[in-house]
Design a protein around this motif. Structure first.
Motif, PDB file in Angstrom:
ATOM      1  N   ALA A   1      -5.866   4.344  -4.342  1.00 22.02           N
ATOM      2  CA  ALA A   1      -5.924   4.500  -5.798  1.00 22.02           C
ATOM      3  C   ALA A   1      -5.756   3.160  -6.499  1.00 22.02           C
ATOM      4  CB  ALA A   1      -4.850   5.484  -6.257  1.00 22.02           C
ATOM      5  N   LEU A   2      -4.873   2.316  -5.976  1.00 18.88           N
ATOM      6  CA  LEU A   2      -4.627   1.005  -6.569  1.00 18.88           C
ATOM      7  C   LEU A   2      -5.878   0.142  -6.518  1.00 18.88           C
ATOM      8  CD1 LEU A   2      -2.744  -1.205  -7.695  1.00 18.88           C
ATOM      9  CD2 LEU A   2      -2.072  -1.692  -5.323  1.00 18.88           C
ATOM     10  N   ILE A   3      -6.513   0.082  -5.363  1.00 18.97           N
ATOM     11  CA  ILE A   3      -7.723  -0.734  -5.221  1.00 18.97           C
ATOM     12  C   ILE A   3      -8.851  -0.165  -6.075  1.00 18.97           C
ATOM     13  CG2 ILE A   3      -9.501  -1.508  -3.624  1.00 18.97           C
ATOM     14  CD1 ILE A   3      -6.789  -2.955  -3.356  1.00 18.97           C
ATOM     15  N   ALA A   4      -9.000   1.146  -6.084  1.00 19.06           N
ATOM     16  CA  ALA A   4     -10.062   1.766  -6.879  1.00 19.06           C
ATOM     17  C   ALA A   4      -9.885   1.474  -8.360  1.00 19.06           C
ATOM     18  CB  ALA A   4     -10.085   3.269  -6.641  1.00 19.06           C
ATOM     19  N   ARG A   5      -8.641   1.383  -8.790  1.00 20.10           N
ATOM     20  CA  ARG A   5      -8.349   1.146 -10.204  1.00 20.10           C
ATOM     21  C   ARG A   5      -8.764  -0.258 -10.644  1.00 20.10           C
ATOM     22  NH1 ARG A   5      -3.486   2.901  -9.825  1.00 20.10           N
ATOM     23  NH2 ARG A   5      -2.261   0.994 -10.112  1.00 20.10           N
ATOM     24  N   HIS A   6      -8.819  -1.194  -9.701  1.00 18.94           N
ATOM     25  CA  HIS A   6      -9.072  -2.590 -10.067  1.00 18.94           C
ATOM     26  C   HIS A   6     -10.400  -3.143  -9.567  1.00 18.94           C
ATOM     27  CE1 HIS A   6      -5.118  -3.395 -11.816  1.00 18.94           C
ATOM     28  NE2 HIS A   6      -4.579  -2.721 -10.818  1.00 18.94           N
ATOM     29  N   GLU A   7     -11.073  -2.454  -8.683  1.00 19.37           N
ATOM     30  CA  GLU A   7     -12.242  -3.054  -8.049  1.00 19.37           C
ATOM     31  C   GLU A   7     -13.405  -3.289  -9.012  1.00 19.37           C
ATOM     32  OE1 GLU A   7     -13.448  -0.552  -4.876  1.00 19.37           O
ATOM     33  OE2 GLU A   7     -13.763   1.226  -6.121  1.00 19.37           O
ATOM     34  N   GLY A   8     -13.485  -2.564 -10.120  1.00 14.94           N
ATOM     35  CA  GLY A   8     -14.585  -2.752 -11.058  1.00 14.94           C
ATOM     36  C   GLY A   8     -14.252  -3.653 -12.224  1.00 14.94           C
TER      37      GLY A   8
ATOM     38  N   PRO B   1     -11.647 -10.597 -11.863  1.00 13.24           N
ATOM     39  CA  PRO B   1     -11.139 -10.372 -10.497  1.00 13.24           C
ATOM     40  C   PRO B   1      -9.821 -11.080 -10.195  1.00 13.24           C
ATOM     41  CG  PRO B   1     -13.107 -11.737 -10.453  1.00 13.24           C
ATOM     42  CD  PRO B   1     -12.989 -11.195 -11.843  1.00 13.24           C
ATOM     43  N   LEU B   2      -9.606 -12.277 -10.769  1.00 13.67           N
ATOM     44  CA  LEU B   2      -8.347 -12.979 -10.514  1.00 13.67           C
ATOM     45  C   LEU B   2      -7.180 -12.210 -11.110  1.00 13.67           C
ATOM     46  CD1 LEU B   2      -6.693 -15.345  -9.501  1.00 13.67           C
ATOM     47  CD2 LEU B   2      -7.231 -16.555 -11.628  1.00 13.67           C
ATOM     48  N   ALA B   3      -7.329 -11.733 -12.332  1.00 17.48           N
ATOM     49  CA  ALA B   3      -6.278 -10.922 -12.953  1.00 17.48           C
ATOM     50  C   ALA B   3      -6.034  -9.658 -12.141  1.00 17.48           C
ATOM     51  CB  ALA B   3      -6.658 -10.568 -14.389  1.00 17.48           C
ATOM     52  N   ALA B   4      -7.101  -9.098 -11.571  1.00 15.96           N
ATOM     53  CA  ALA B   4      -6.964  -7.893 -10.756  1.00 15.96           C
ATOM     54  C   ALA B   4      -6.170  -8.174  -9.489  1.00 15.96           C
ATOM     55  CB  ALA B   4      -8.344  -7.336 -10.410  1.00 15.96           C
TER      56      ALA B   4
ATOM     57  N   LEU C   1       1.994  -3.952  -5.545  1.00 13.99           N
ATOM     58  CA  LEU C   1       2.389  -3.765  -4.147  1.00 13.99           C
ATOM     59  C   LEU C   1       3.842  -4.182  -3.919  1.00 13.99           C
ATOM     60  CD1 LEU C   1      -0.779  -5.086  -2.276  1.00 13.99           C
ATOM     61  CD2 LEU C   1       0.000  -2.710  -2.383  1.00 13.99           C
ATOM     62  N   ALA C   2       4.308  -5.173  -4.674  1.00 15.76           N
ATOM     63  CA  ALA C   2       5.675  -5.679  -4.513  1.00 15.76           C
ATOM     64  C   ALA C   2       6.649  -5.094  -5.525  1.00 15.76           C
ATOM     65  CB  ALA C   2       5.676  -7.201  -4.629  1.00 15.76           C
ATOM     66  N   ALA C   3       6.194  -4.121  -6.310  1.00 13.53           N
ATOM     67  CA  ALA C   3       6.995  -3.634  -7.431  1.00 13.53           C
ATOM     68  C   ALA C   3       8.331  -3.027  -7.018  1.00 13.53           C
ATOM     69  CB  ALA C   3       6.193  -2.604  -8.236  1.00 13.53           C
ATOM     70  N   GLU C   4       8.404  -2.483  -5.795  1.00 17.80           N
ATOM     71  CA  GLU C   4       9.636  -1.823  -5.357  1.00 17.80           C
ATOM     72  C   GLU C   4      10.554  -2.737  -4.560  1.00 17.80           C
ATOM     73  OE1 GLU C   4       8.477   1.677  -3.261  1.00 17.80           O
ATOM     74  OE2 GLU C   4       7.678   2.680  -5.046  1.00 17.80           O
ATOM     75  N   ALA C   5      10.261  -4.034  -4.548  1.00 19.21           N
ATOM     76  CA  ALA C   5      11.056  -4.967  -3.733  1.00 19.21           C
ATOM     77  C   ALA C   5      12.506  -5.049  -4.174  1.00 19.21           C
ATOM     78  CB  ALA C   5      10.423  -6.362  -3.756  1.00 19.21           C
ATOM     79  N   GLU C   6      12.785  -4.716  -5.434  1.00 15.98           N
ATOM     80  CA  GLU C   6      14.160  -4.750  -5.927  1.00 15.98           C
ATOM     81  C   GLU C   6      15.004  -3.601  -5.388  1.00 15.98           C
ATOM     82  OE1 GLU C   6      14.692  -5.989 -10.261  1.00 15.98           O
ATOM     83  OE2 GLU C   6      12.588  -5.390 -10.182  1.00 15.98           O
ATOM     84  N   ASP C   7      14.353  -2.558  -4.907  1.00 13.38           N
ATOM     85  CA  ASP C   7      15.071  -1.395  -4.383  1.00 13.38           C
ATOM     86  C   ASP C   7      15.946  -1.835  -3.205  1.00 13.38           C
ATOM     87  OD1 ASP C   7      15.822   0.933  -2.939  1.00 13.38           O
ATOM     88  OD2 ASP C   7      14.112   2.027  -3.754  1.00 13.38           O
ATOM     89  N   PRO C   8      17.256  -1.534  -3.241  1.00 16.47           N
ATOM     90  CA  PRO C   8      18.155  -1.969  -2.166  1.00 16.47           C
ATOM     91  C   PRO C   8      17.729  -1.516  -0.770  1.00 16.47           C
ATOM     92  CG  PRO C   8      19.417  -1.180  -4.036  1.00 16.47           C
ATOM     93  CD  PRO C   8      17.978  -0.829  -4.318  1.00 16.47           C
ATOM     94  N   SER C   9      17.003  -0.397  -0.690  1.00 20.34           N
ATOM     95  CA  SER C   9      16.608   0.109   0.623  1.00 20.34           C
ATOM     96  C   SER C   9      15.275  -0.445   1.097  1.00 20.34           C
ATOM     97  CB  SER C   9      16.524   1.642   0.595  1.00 20.34           C
ATOM     98  OG  SER C   9      15.462   2.080  -0.250  1.00 20.34           O
ATOM     99  N   ALA C  10      14.543  -1.143   0.210  1.00 23.71           N
ATOM    100  CA  ALA C  10      13.181  -1.566   0.533  1.00 23.71           C
ATOM    101  C   ALA C  10      13.140  -2.567   1.679  1.00 23.71           C
ATOM    102  CB  ALA C  10      12.502  -2.152  -0.703  1.00 23.71           C
ATOM    103  N   SER C  11      13.965  -3.611   1.622  1.00 21.22           N
ATOM    104  CA  SER C  11      13.935  -4.615   2.682  1.00 21.22           C
ATOM    105  C   SER C  11      14.365  -4.021   4.014  1.00 21.22           C
ATOM    106  CB  SER C  11      14.834  -5.800   2.324  1.00 21.22           C
ATOM    107  OG  SER C  11      16.186  -5.390   2.172  1.00 21.22           O
ATOM    108  N   GLY C  12      15.339  -3.124   3.977  1.00 24.82           N
ATOM    109  CA  GLY C  12      15.787  -2.479   5.203  1.00 24.82           C
ATOM    110  C   GLY C  12      14.702  -1.637   5.834  1.00 24.82           C
ATOM    111  N   MET C  13      13.897  -0.989   4.997  1.00 25.56           N
ATOM    112  CA  MET C  13      12.817  -0.166   5.519  1.00 25.56           C
ATOM    113  C   MET C  13      11.738  -1.019   6.173  1.00 25.56           C
ATOM    114  SD  MET C  13      12.323   2.972   5.922  1.00 25.56           S
ATOM    115  CE  MET C  13      11.092   4.232   6.225  1.00 25.56           C
TER     116      MET C  13
ATOM    117  N   ASP D   1      -9.182  -5.274   2.506  1.00 19.71           N
ATOM    118  CA  ASP D   1     -10.592  -5.182   2.126  1.00 19.71           C
ATOM    119  C   ASP D   1     -10.743  -5.241   0.608  1.00 19.71           C
ATOM    120  OD1 ASP D   1     -11.258  -4.982   4.774  1.00 19.71           O
ATOM    121  OD2 ASP D   1     -11.687  -2.829   4.734  1.00 19.71           O
ATOM    122  N   GLY D   2      -9.854  -4.544  -0.098  1.00 17.82           N
ATOM    123  CA  GLY D   2      -9.918  -4.548  -1.556  1.00 17.82           C
ATOM    124  C   GLY D   2      -9.656  -5.927  -2.131  1.00 17.82           C
ATOM    125  N   LEU D   3      -8.625  -6.596  -1.612  1.00 18.30           N
ATOM    126  CA  LEU D   3      -8.303  -7.945  -2.092  1.00 18.30           C
ATOM    127  C   LEU D   3      -9.418  -8.928  -1.737  1.00 18.30           C
ATOM    128  CD1 LEU D   3      -4.500  -8.230  -1.240  1.00 18.30           C
ATOM    129  CD2 LEU D   3      -5.520  -8.198  -3.525  1.00 18.30           C
ATOM    130  N   ALA D   4      -9.976  -8.805  -0.545  1.00 20.18           N
ATOM    131  CA  ALA D   4     -11.049  -9.714  -0.133  1.00 20.18           C
ATOM    132  C   ALA D   4     -12.257  -9.570  -1.058  1.00 20.18           C
ATOM    133  CB  ALA D   4     -11.452  -9.443   1.312  1.00 20.18           C
TER     134      ALA D   4
END
Length: 214
Positions: free
Chosen positions: A73-80, A84-87, A95-107, A134-137
């Protein structure tokens, strides 16, 4: 007549189990987290968990199985997009939005421990990785054509590097501190054509979290 399961209730209970499993696995580790603890956190009996999942390993994989539709869904939302750089910046930020979650690094650490011994888990995370890369490329190739991404970069290799950078963001994140501004600056400077000085615009949330000041 036999009772039929309510599909909405079934889905909600399954989601609750997966959410609590992910949190506990990240905080306590896979080996030290019991099914009873997960069930209790989800407000269910231990036996109920096995109605939805065959075993704890299957439940661990389920935490990462939900990443695939989100990535698609994330890639589909931005591919058009027309920019492209902003996308690309938007994709890595989400993709990194949940990095602040205390359990994220442990997972992430638990994933690295277990993926080498679980072929099915490797396939699960591999499918998601392929969608993201593939989407980022594709976005990077378009950015090169538009002149906003360094033409010296190989889109496929750069996409893989960006995904690794997102993973590193999770491993190095500190609770209460947003790594997103630094991530965006790093990505923007890496992708910028030679001779340019590109600084990404900060979102309102990033501005509030930079150096702990609003």
């Amino acid at each position: 007549m036999p009772r039929t399961a309510d599909p909405v209730r079934h889905a909600r209970r399954r989601e609750a189990i997966v959410a609590e499993a992910g949190r506990l696995f990240g905080v306590q580790g896979f080996e030290w987290t019991t099914v009873a603890q997960i069930a209790s956190a989800a407000g269910l009996s231990s036996g109920s968990v096995f109605y939805y999942f065959a075993d704890k390993q299957t439940l661990f994989r389920a935490v990462f199985e939900q990443d695939l539709p989100r990535a698609e869904a994330l890639i589909a939302r931005h591919e058009g997009t027309d920019d492209p750089l902003a996308a690309v910046l938007a994709v890595v930020t989400e993709l990194a939005a949940e990095a602040e979650d205390p359990s994220a690094s442990g997972m992430v650490v638990e994933l690295l421990r277990r993926v080498r011994h679980d072929a099915e888990l490797l396939e699960v995370v591999g499918r998601t990785s392929r969608v993201v890369c593939d989407g980022l490329a594709g976005l990077l190739a378009r950015g090169i054509e538009a002149g906003t991404v360094d033409p010296e970069l190989d889109p496929v290799e750069a996409a893989a590097w960006l995904e690794n950078l997102v993973d590193a963001t999770y491993l190095g994140a500190r609770p209460g501190h947003s790594p997103l501004p630094t991530l965006r600056r790093t990505v923007a400077r890496y992708l910028a054509p030679a001779g340019t000085d590109r600084e990404p615009k900060r979102t309102e949330r990033e501005s509030e979290n930079t150096d702990g000041q609003a």
